[in-house]
Motif scaffolding. Structure first.
Motif, PDB file in Angstrom:
ATOM      1  N   GLU A  38      41.138  26.315  16.296  1.00 39.90           N
ATOM      2  CA  GLU A  38      40.967  25.462  17.475  1.00 39.90           C
ATOM      3  C   GLU A  38      40.517  26.272  18.683  1.00 39.90           C
ATOM      4  O   GLU A  38      40.672  27.487  18.745  1.00 39.90           O
ATOM      5  CB  GLU A  38      42.233  24.675  17.805  1.00 39.90           C
ATOM      6  CG  GLU A  38      43.392  25.515  18.282  1.00 39.90           C
ATOM      7  CD  GLU A  38      44.416  25.795  17.199  1.00 39.90           C
ATOM      8  OE1 GLU A  38      45.504  26.249  17.544  1.00 39.90           O
ATOM      9  OE2 GLU A  38      44.131  25.578  16.010  1.00 39.90           O
ATOM     10  N   ASN A  39      39.954  25.561  19.641  1.00 45.55           N
ATOM     11  CA  ASN A  39      39.464  26.189  20.852  1.00 45.55           C
ATOM     12  C   ASN A  39      40.650  26.615  21.717  1.00 45.55           C
ATOM     13  O   ASN A  39      41.481  25.800  22.085  1.00 45.55           O
ATOM     14  CB  ASN A  39      38.559  25.209  21.611  1.00 45.55           C
ATOM     15  CG  ASN A  39      37.780  25.889  22.705  1.00 45.55           C
ATOM     16  OD1 ASN A  39      37.760  27.113  22.790  1.00 45.55           O
ATOM     17  ND2 ASN A  39      37.130  25.107  23.530  1.00 45.55           N
ATOM     18  N   VAL A  40      40.726  27.885  22.017  1.00 49.40           N
ATOM     19  CA  VAL A  40      41.798  28.436  22.837  1.00 49.40           C
ATOM     20  C   VAL A  40      41.165  28.986  24.106  1.00 49.40           C
ATOM     21  O   VAL A  40      40.171  29.708  24.042  1.00 49.40           O
ATOM     22  CB  VAL A  40      42.539  29.574  22.091  1.00 49.40           C
ATOM     23  CG1 VAL A  40      43.610  30.188  22.957  1.00 49.40           C
ATOM     24  CG2 VAL A  40      43.120  29.062  20.782  1.00 49.40           C
ATOM     25  N   LYS A  41      41.755  28.653  25.239  1.00 49.75           N
ATOM     26  CA  LYS A  41      41.221  29.133  26.509  1.00 49.75           C
ATOM     27  C   LYS A  41      41.479  30.633  26.635  1.00 49.75           C
ATOM     28  O   LYS A  41      42.583  31.110  26.368  1.00 49.75           O
ATOM     29  CB  LYS A  41      41.869  28.379  27.670  1.00 49.75           C
ATOM     30  CG  LYS A  41      41.259  28.688  29.001  1.00 49.75           C
ATOM     31  CD  LYS A  41      41.842  27.822  30.092  1.00 49.75           C
ATOM     32  CE  LYS A  41      41.195  28.182  31.420  1.00 49.75           C
ATOM     33  NZ  LYS A  41      41.719  27.395  32.514  1.00 49.75           N
ATOM     34  N   THR A  42      40.464  31.361  27.049  1.00 49.10           N
ATOM     35  CA  THR A  42      40.580  32.803  27.219  1.00 49.10           C
ATOM     36  C   THR A  42      41.537  33.113  28.363  1.00 49.10           C
ATOM     37  O   THR A  42      41.362  32.604  29.469  1.00 49.10           O
ATOM     38  CB  THR A  42      39.200  33.420  27.529  1.00 49.10           C
ATOM     39  OG1 THR A  42      38.285  33.028  26.511  1.00 49.10           O
ATOM     40  CG2 THR A  42      39.282  34.928  27.587  1.00 49.10           C
ATOM     41  N   PRO A  43      42.536  33.935  28.103  1.00 50.81           N
ATOM     42  CA  PRO A  43      43.456  34.296  29.189  1.00 50.81           C
ATOM     43  C   PRO A  43      42.743  35.154  30.232  1.00 50.81           C
ATOM     44  O   PRO A  43      41.807  35.885  29.915  1.00 50.81           O
ATOM     45  CB  PRO A  43      44.551  35.095  28.484  1.00 50.81           C
ATOM     46  CG  PRO A  43      44.006  35.461  27.161  1.00 50.81           C
ATOM     47  CD  PRO A  43      42.883  34.542  26.835  1.00 50.81           C
ATOM     48  N   VAL A  44      43.197  35.057  31.458  1.00 55.68           N
ATOM     49  CA  VAL A  44      42.626  35.841  32.553  1.00 55.68           C
ATOM     50  C   VAL A  44      43.661  36.874  32.983  1.00 55.68           C
ATOM     51  O   VAL A  44      44.795  36.521  33.304  1.00 55.68           O
ATOM     52  CB  VAL A  44      42.246  34.929  33.747  1.00 55.68           C
ATOM     53  CG1 VAL A  44      41.743  35.759  34.920  1.00 55.68           C
ATOM     54  CG2 VAL A  44      41.201  33.911  33.320  1.00 55.68           C
ATOM     55  N   LEU A  45      43.251  38.111  32.963  1.00 53.09           N
ATOM     56  CA  LEU A  45      44.133  39.198  33.361  1.00 53.09           C
ATOM     57  C   LEU A  45      43.968  39.422  34.860  1.00 53.09           C
ATOM     58  O   LEU A  45      42.866  39.643  35.350  1.00 53.09           O
ATOM     59  CB  LEU A  45      43.767  40.481  32.605  1.00 53.09           C
ATOM     60  CG  LEU A  45      44.547  41.739  32.943  1.00 53.09           C
ATOM     61  CD1 LEU A  45      46.028  41.558  32.605  1.00 53.09           C
ATOM     62  CD2 LEU A  45      43.968  42.925  32.197  1.00 53.09           C
ATOM     63  N   LYS A  46      45.069  39.330  35.584  1.00 51.94           N
ATOM     64  CA  LYS A  46      45.034  39.559  37.024  1.00 51.94           C
ATOM     65  C   LYS A  46      45.893  40.773  37.332  1.00 51.94           C
ATOM     66  O   LYS A  46      47.069  40.814  36.982  1.00 51.94           O
ATOM     67  CB  LYS A  46      45.555  38.329  37.772  1.00 51.94           C
ATOM     68  CG  LYS A  46      44.645  37.127  37.615  1.00 51.94           C
ATOM     69  CD  LYS A  46      45.120  35.961  38.428  1.00 51.94           C
ATOM     70  CE  LYS A  46      44.171  34.789  38.189  1.00 51.94           C
ATOM     71  NZ  LYS A  46      44.485  33.653  39.024  1.00 51.94           N
ATOM     72  N   LEU A  47      45.281  41.732  37.974  1.00 53.52           N
ATOM     73  CA  LEU A  47      45.967  42.968  38.305  1.00 53.52           C
ATOM     74  C   LEU A  47      46.138  43.087  39.816  1.00 53.52           C
ATOM     75  O   LEU A  47      45.273  42.671  40.575  1.00 53.52           O
ATOM     76  CB  LEU A  47      45.170  44.171  37.803  1.00 53.52           C
ATOM     77  CG  LEU A  47      44.886  44.220  36.307  1.00 53.52           C
ATOM     78  CD1 LEU A  47      43.968  45.380  35.982  1.00 53.52           C
ATOM     79  CD2 LEU A  47      46.180  44.354  35.544  1.00 53.52           C
TER      80      LEU A  47
END
Length: 129
Positions: free
Chosen positions: A74-83
């Protein structure tokens, strides 16, 4: 690894001995990018990618490897890494910078992806980003 005994290991461009160690220890799912000789020998869930074409973000390529490793279709939203970088007034002062009033430009990918022409970086910098 002998103590932890993982069921799944995902390796993204690791040295050959990492893939070998996963194989020797019998990790059931050994996933990663299939590109160098050792990835074809030691990974049983390798995924061939053409990252150098840069058709998607690096995080999306990594997510594709993970989905392949775990058989997720299934389509999974790409996580966004915030530093959040720690404050470092001495470093800013050394280069005559002020907080939140500078931009870092990182040209070149050392061959892992298509490079944007250097002239484009220069033009971007001249325009003030």
């Amino acid at each position: 690894m002998r103590e932890y005994r993982p069921d799944v290991a995902v390796s993204l461009q690791a040295p050959w001995w990492v893939s070998y160690a996963l194989w020797v220890e019998g990790v059931p799912v050994r996933a990663g990018v299939r590109s160098q000789w050792h990835s074809f020998l030691f990974l049983n869930k390798g995924l061939r990618q053409r990252r150098s074409l840069a058709v998607q973000h690096e995080a999306d390529y990594n997510l594709d490897v993970l989905k392949h490793a775990l058989n997720i279709s299934e389509n999974v939203k790409t996580p966004v890494l915030k530093l959040t970088a720690p404050e470092n007034p001495a470093l800013l002062s050394k280069y005559h910078l002020t907080t939140q009033n500078y931009v870092v430009v990182h040209p070149g990918m050392a061959g892992s992806a298509l490079n944007w022409p250097i002239g484009n970086y220069i033009e971007l910098i001249k325009k003030g980003l």
